[in-house]
Design a protein around this motif. Sequence first.
Motif, PDB file in Angstrom:
ATOM      1  N   ILE A  50     -24.233 -27.250 -27.995  1.00 26.47           N
ATOM      2  CA  ILE A  50     -22.631 -27.190 -27.573  1.00 26.47           C
ATOM      3  C   ILE A  50     -21.812 -27.941 -28.694  1.00 26.47           C
ATOM      4  O   ILE A  50     -20.876 -27.115 -29.183  1.00 26.47           O
ATOM      5  CB  ILE A  50     -22.407 -28.086 -26.508  1.00 26.47           C
ATOM      6  CG1 ILE A  50     -23.144 -27.488 -25.194  1.00 26.47           C
ATOM      7  CG2 ILE A  50     -21.020 -28.152 -26.326  1.00 26.47           C
ATOM      8  CD1 ILE A  50     -22.470 -26.000 -24.909  1.00 26.47           C
ATOM      9  N   TRP A  51     -22.117 -29.051 -29.345  1.00 28.99           N
ATOM     10  CA  TRP A  51     -21.546 -29.687 -30.607  1.00 28.99           C
ATOM     11  C   TRP A  51     -21.438 -28.595 -31.567  1.00 28.99           C
ATOM     12  O   TRP A  51     -20.440 -28.403 -32.391  1.00 28.99           O
ATOM     13  CB  TRP A  51     -22.098 -31.036 -31.095  1.00 28.99           C
ATOM     14  CG  TRP A  51     -21.582 -32.250 -30.422  1.00 28.99           C
ATOM     15  CD1 TRP A  51     -22.164 -32.866 -29.334  1.00 28.99           C
ATOM     16  CD2 TRP A  51     -20.370 -32.549 -30.418  1.00 28.99           C
ATOM     17  NE1 TRP A  51     -21.223 -33.871 -29.003  1.00 28.99           N
ATOM     18  CE2 TRP A  51     -20.096 -33.860 -29.658  1.00 28.99           C
ATOM     19  CE3 TRP A  51     -19.219 -32.432 -31.415  1.00 28.99           C
ATOM     20  CZ2 TRP A  51     -19.081 -34.652 -29.729  1.00 28.99           C
ATOM     21  CZ3 TRP A  51     -18.111 -33.125 -31.257  1.00 28.99           C
ATOM     22  CH2 TRP A  51     -18.073 -34.266 -30.466  1.00 28.99           C
ATOM     23  N   PHE A  52     -22.736 -28.050 -31.966  1.00 29.98           N
ATOM     24  CA  PHE A  52     -22.697 -27.002 -32.988  1.00 29.98           C
ATOM     25  C   PHE A  52     -21.491 -25.869 -33.090  1.00 29.98           C
ATOM     26  O   PHE A  52     -20.794 -25.598 -34.133  1.00 29.98           O
ATOM     27  CB  PHE A  52     -24.095 -26.428 -33.042  1.00 29.98           C
ATOM     28  CG  PHE A  52     -24.090 -25.225 -34.261  1.00 29.98           C
ATOM     29  CD1 PHE A  52     -24.119 -25.661 -35.629  1.00 29.98           C
ATOM     30  CD2 PHE A  52     -24.082 -23.977 -33.973  1.00 29.98           C
ATOM     31  CE1 PHE A  52     -24.264 -24.335 -36.565  1.00 29.98           C
ATOM     32  CE2 PHE A  52     -24.121 -23.061 -34.780  1.00 29.98           C
ATOM     33  CZ  PHE A  52     -24.303 -23.266 -35.969  1.00 29.98           C
ATOM     34  N   THR A  59     -13.669 -25.037 -36.779  1.00 33.18           N
ATOM     35  CA  THR A  59     -13.514 -24.813 -38.026  1.00 33.18           C
ATOM     36  C   THR A  59     -12.733 -23.561 -38.399  1.00 33.18           C
ATOM     37  O   THR A  59     -11.894 -23.532 -39.091  1.00 33.18           O
ATOM     38  CB  THR A  59     -14.828 -24.465 -38.792  1.00 33.18           C
ATOM     39  OG1 THR A  59     -15.778 -25.833 -38.655  1.00 33.18           O
ATOM     40  CG2 THR A  59     -14.766 -24.352 -40.212  1.00 33.18           C
ATOM     41  N   PHE A  60     -12.984 -22.382 -37.621  1.00 30.49           N
ATOM     42  CA  PHE A  60     -12.189 -21.159 -37.802  1.00 30.49           C
ATOM     43  C   PHE A  60     -11.024 -21.482 -36.956  1.00 30.49           C
ATOM     44  O   PHE A  60     -10.111 -20.764 -37.711  1.00 30.49           O
ATOM     45  CB  PHE A  60     -12.945 -20.169 -36.685  1.00 30.49           C
ATOM     46  CG  PHE A  60     -14.092 -19.240 -37.656  1.00 30.49           C
ATOM     47  CD1 PHE A  60     -14.065 -18.540 -38.394  1.00 30.49           C
ATOM     48  CD2 PHE A  60     -15.601 -19.775 -37.148  1.00 30.49           C
ATOM     49  CE1 PHE A  60     -14.998 -18.188 -39.327  1.00 30.49           C
ATOM     50  CE2 PHE A  60     -16.592 -19.301 -37.888  1.00 30.49           C
ATOM     51  CZ  PHE A  60     -16.132 -18.028 -39.137  1.00 30.49           C
TER      52      PHE A  60
END
Length: 409
Positions: A50-52, A59-60
Amino acid sequence: MNKDSLNTDYLWFLIIKSLIMKNVDLIFNEKQESTLFGYVMKETENKDKIWFWVTIAMTFFIMLLFALPTIIIDPYFHYHEPLTDYGYTFYRQRYSNDGIVRHFDYDAYIVGTSMTENFKASEASEIFGYNFIKVPYSGGYYKELDHLIKRSFSSDNDIKMVIRCLDYTLLARDKDAEHEEKDTLHPQFKAPEYMVNANPFDDIKYVLNKTILFNETYSTYLNIRNEVPTTNFDSYSNWCSAFTFGRETVLGEYTHTDDVQPEKEFTQDDYEMIKGNVEQNVIATINEHPDTTFYLFFSPYSICYWDTAHSNGTVKWNIEAERTAIELLLECPNAKLYSFTNDFDLTCNLDNYKDQVHYGEWVNSDILVRMKNGENMLTKENYKEYLDEIEEFYSNYDYSTFAVGNEEQ
């Protein structure tokens, strides 16, 4: 970096930061069950995954926030024509011209090197009756100019007329030679390929460009408050008022020599190179668009250019190069070819020039009128007489008048 630039950078940083921080607790505060992310983290065992994905998404999201101002305002017209509520100050030719020819409304334009920068589109519109724009590439090789012309025909405009300058100094180039001048505002970089191609994936270099965002996008936004209008095609790239013209100025930037070199031979290799350059980068596009009339002209260099050619033994070589181009171009039914090199009152009057080759805007204005009136037009019937005339004149001119000590003559 100056103080104003730092303040501008910091302002944009605060704007973007505030947009992000308004929602960051909602997304990332893992300890609060009331937050979206905290709830998800409590309800799942695979927290690392989930963190990933949340990190990727954020970021996007941040990149999109950074890119949106440039995408929307679009200071270089990469996606659309100027927005009516903004004042666009455009001057960087190799960033702006591609977007101009694809998105502006016009049915005729002027294109060429610095020899075309002093043209006024409003004059051309009045004289020829079309809606003109101007898209010069300072120092642009034939291939670069041809690429821009090709891009113009990808627009929705019904292009009736193109005025294009043909420089003597760029005739003798390999057909695939391209301009090596670096971008003037970023001397460490060459002209940007991502601004002139059809590849959408390298647009990231435009929309995520910090310099463009802080300097161009932001300044275009500020033009609203400062009531700065969008640049027009009379003033665009016009450098005339920035320079001094006249004999003293021209003679101050080059040195006459009485040491005359033997005449350079015009070889078959020279012929093939010029032929390849003209056929690929001029004639091919003309033939592809038979319903468009192309007005082509050889830029009238000053007598001092011919002095240098005389010293180098290249007067006849220059004329043979021009002969090669003329004979090829006269086969194009939708092209009209002009030369003002045999207007000796023009080329020998150094008040018209700031250096050996660059003339004032009044010469550009006169060229438009003459082309409209059919003056100085080359045909199959008169071009040989024209070439004989300029060879006789420039081969036998008394260039000693430009020697040191004779500057006042």
